[in-house]
Design a protein around this motif. Sequence first.
Motif, PDB file in Angstrom:
ATOM      1  N   PHE A  33      58.552 -74.622  -0.114  1.00 47.67           N
ATOM      2  CA  PHE A  33      59.268 -75.711   0.555  1.00 47.67           C
ATOM      3  C   PHE A  33      60.425 -76.204  -0.295  1.00 47.67           C
ATOM      4  O   PHE A  33      61.543 -76.385   0.184  1.00 47.67           O
ATOM      5  CB  PHE A  33      58.293 -76.844   0.840  1.00 47.67           C
ATOM      6  CG  PHE A  33      58.938 -78.011   1.536  1.00 47.67           C
ATOM      7  CD1 PHE A  33      59.114 -79.214   0.895  1.00 47.67           C
ATOM      8  CD2 PHE A  33      59.381 -77.863   2.842  1.00 47.67           C
ATOM      9  CE1 PHE A  33      59.704 -80.265   1.547  1.00 47.67           C
ATOM     10  CE2 PHE A  33      59.984 -78.917   3.499  1.00 47.67           C
ATOM     11  CZ  PHE A  33      60.145 -80.131   2.844  1.00 47.67           C
ATOM     12  N   ALA A  37      64.423 -75.848   0.573  1.00 44.69           N
ATOM     13  CA  ALA A  37      65.317 -76.999   0.635  1.00 44.69           C
ATOM     14  C   ALA A  37      66.472 -76.850  -0.340  1.00 44.69           C
ATOM     15  O   ALA A  37      67.624 -77.200  -0.046  1.00 44.69           O
ATOM     16  CB  ALA A  37      64.521 -78.272   0.329  1.00 44.69           C
ATOM     17  N   LYS A 249      55.018 -79.133   6.936  1.00 54.06           N
ATOM     18  CA  LYS A 249      56.217 -79.560   6.225  1.00 54.06           C
ATOM     19  C   LYS A 249      57.409 -79.830   7.142  1.00 54.06           C
ATOM     20  O   LYS A 249      58.388 -80.434   6.722  1.00 54.06           O
ATOM     21  CB  LYS A 249      56.618 -78.492   5.196  1.00 54.06           C
ATOM     22  CG  LYS A 249      55.560 -78.180   4.156  1.00 54.06           C
ATOM     23  CD  LYS A 249      55.251 -79.377   3.274  1.00 54.06           C
ATOM     24  CE  LYS A 249      54.272 -78.993   2.158  1.00 54.06           C
ATOM     25  NZ  LYS A 249      53.958 -80.168   1.296  1.00 54.06           N
ATOM     26  N   SER A 251      59.657 -77.747   8.149  1.00 61.58           N
ATOM     27  CA  SER A 251      60.807 -77.139   7.473  1.00 61.58           C
ATOM     28  C   SER A 251      61.437 -76.075   8.352  1.00 61.58           C
ATOM     29  O   SER A 251      60.752 -75.207   8.888  1.00 61.58           O
ATOM     30  CB  SER A 251      60.382 -76.511   6.143  1.00 61.58           C
ATOM     31  OG  SER A 251      61.442 -75.766   5.577  1.00 61.58           O
ATOM     32  N   ASP A 298      65.154 -81.030   5.905  1.00 58.92           N
ATOM     33  CA  ASP A 298      65.762 -80.127   4.934  1.00 58.92           C
ATOM     34  C   ASP A 298      66.933 -79.351   5.534  1.00 58.92           C
ATOM     35  O   ASP A 298      67.534 -78.513   4.865  1.00 58.92           O
ATOM     36  CB  ASP A 298      64.720 -79.161   4.363  1.00 58.92           C
ATOM     37  CG  ASP A 298      64.067 -78.282   5.429  1.00 58.92           C
ATOM     38  OD1 ASP A 298      64.097 -78.669   6.621  1.00 58.92           O
ATOM     39  OD2 ASP A 298      63.516 -77.222   5.081  1.00 58.92           O
TER      40      ASP A 298
END
Length: 459
Positions: A33, A37, A249, A251, A298
């Motif tokens: 993660f 990012a 997450k 993401s 992100d």
Amino acid sequence: MVSPEHSQFHTSPMAKSLVRGKAASVFSEGVLFVGGALVAFLLVWGIWSMASPASTPSPNFERVVSDPLSTSVSDEIDSSDCAVDGQGVNLRHDPPDPTFYDNPKTSYKIGTPVKNWDEKRREWLKLHPSFAAGAGERILMLTGSQPTPCKNPIGDHFLLRFFKNKVDYCRIHGYDIFYNNVLLQPKMFTFWAKLPVVRAAMMAHPEAEWIWWVDSDAAFTDMDFKLPLERYRNHNLIVHGWPNLIYDKKSWTGLNAGVFLIRNCQWSLDFMEVWASMGPQAPDYDKWGKTLTSTFKDKMFPESDDQSGLVYLLVKEKDKWAEKIYLESQYYFEGYWEEIVGTLDNITSKYLEIEKGVNTLRRRHAEKVSESYAEQREPYLKKAGNGRYSWRRPFITHFTGCQPCSGKHNQMYAGESCWNSMQKALNFADNQVLRNFGFVHPDLLDSSTVTPLPFDYPA
């Protein structure tokens, strides 16, 4: 028509660079993660200049010949026919019976939904029975590039080599391949342009059960490995991804949309219509950019892209779509080049060490029977592992962050690193092909030099 740096088929200016990040490795999900990012932040420059998660069981990489897929439209079709070619299909037989092709309302375009596609495919196969045998595992590979010359002086050369790499893989395994270099739907540019190609290919190839999109900057670095289709028998879309990164997450780097396998079926057509509704041809394109940016913290750029859109559908409409989408993380369905290229020399040594001890693997053979030797090698690779730190050949090496056509690249590494790494990976793959022709590149950074191989190499 778009300029090369806005190419529809080259890895997208930012999405395909960012998504890869470090997500392709089998790092812990926390590192994945943070890595994703960080790469997303560093690559914001790219978009504007261009206008292990939790461990999983080791997969079984032995070759599996599955029965026709339960969801395949090839079920119960008589495969008997005559006047077939060497591949067992009759390329000259197209009866006068009406099919969906004869309906003037049938469209190849995104935005014009097709109904009853499974039934239409089934009827077509009944009229063309020589295609029925093996239809459940028939694959059509798609790739492509921009319609204009590359700005980077070596860009067109690299695109040619990436294409050659895919052609080699398809020839070895008997797959068809289509290379596109035009915008089929001009408003769907950059990373969205592949969806119209996939849609049109489904209509043009009803005999193919699977459509396999592979970005232009992705190279096959294991010419032996075949997709484990049996694993996907109950799924319609396969992408490289990690559930924890997507669902926990939130993401946008939780998967990579630059390489995907999609079943030629009604579900896929319906899904692509919903997915494409976030694209630049849609009236809510700007609105979707804001929605995706606010949903994924992100995501550092405001534009709506195909990858964020795919993650969004998994997160927000999980009950509707997720059951048929397989997130593959047990092997390099596509892998981040920066963590792969440095391992290629060691992998070569390991494979040669195996062959030195197994004379059947050193036996010269015709290229057409290569799959047999891949099966014989498999027992010796059981301890090789997969992903990062593995010494198994990575299946697909994806050069996200490098843009060979425009010449631009992620600022976190030098352009020379991109070009040298591409050359090394492509020659690594080419050696596997040239081996059956009796030659090899002795230096992976020297594409122009080959040497003949002695008999019983590498004993």
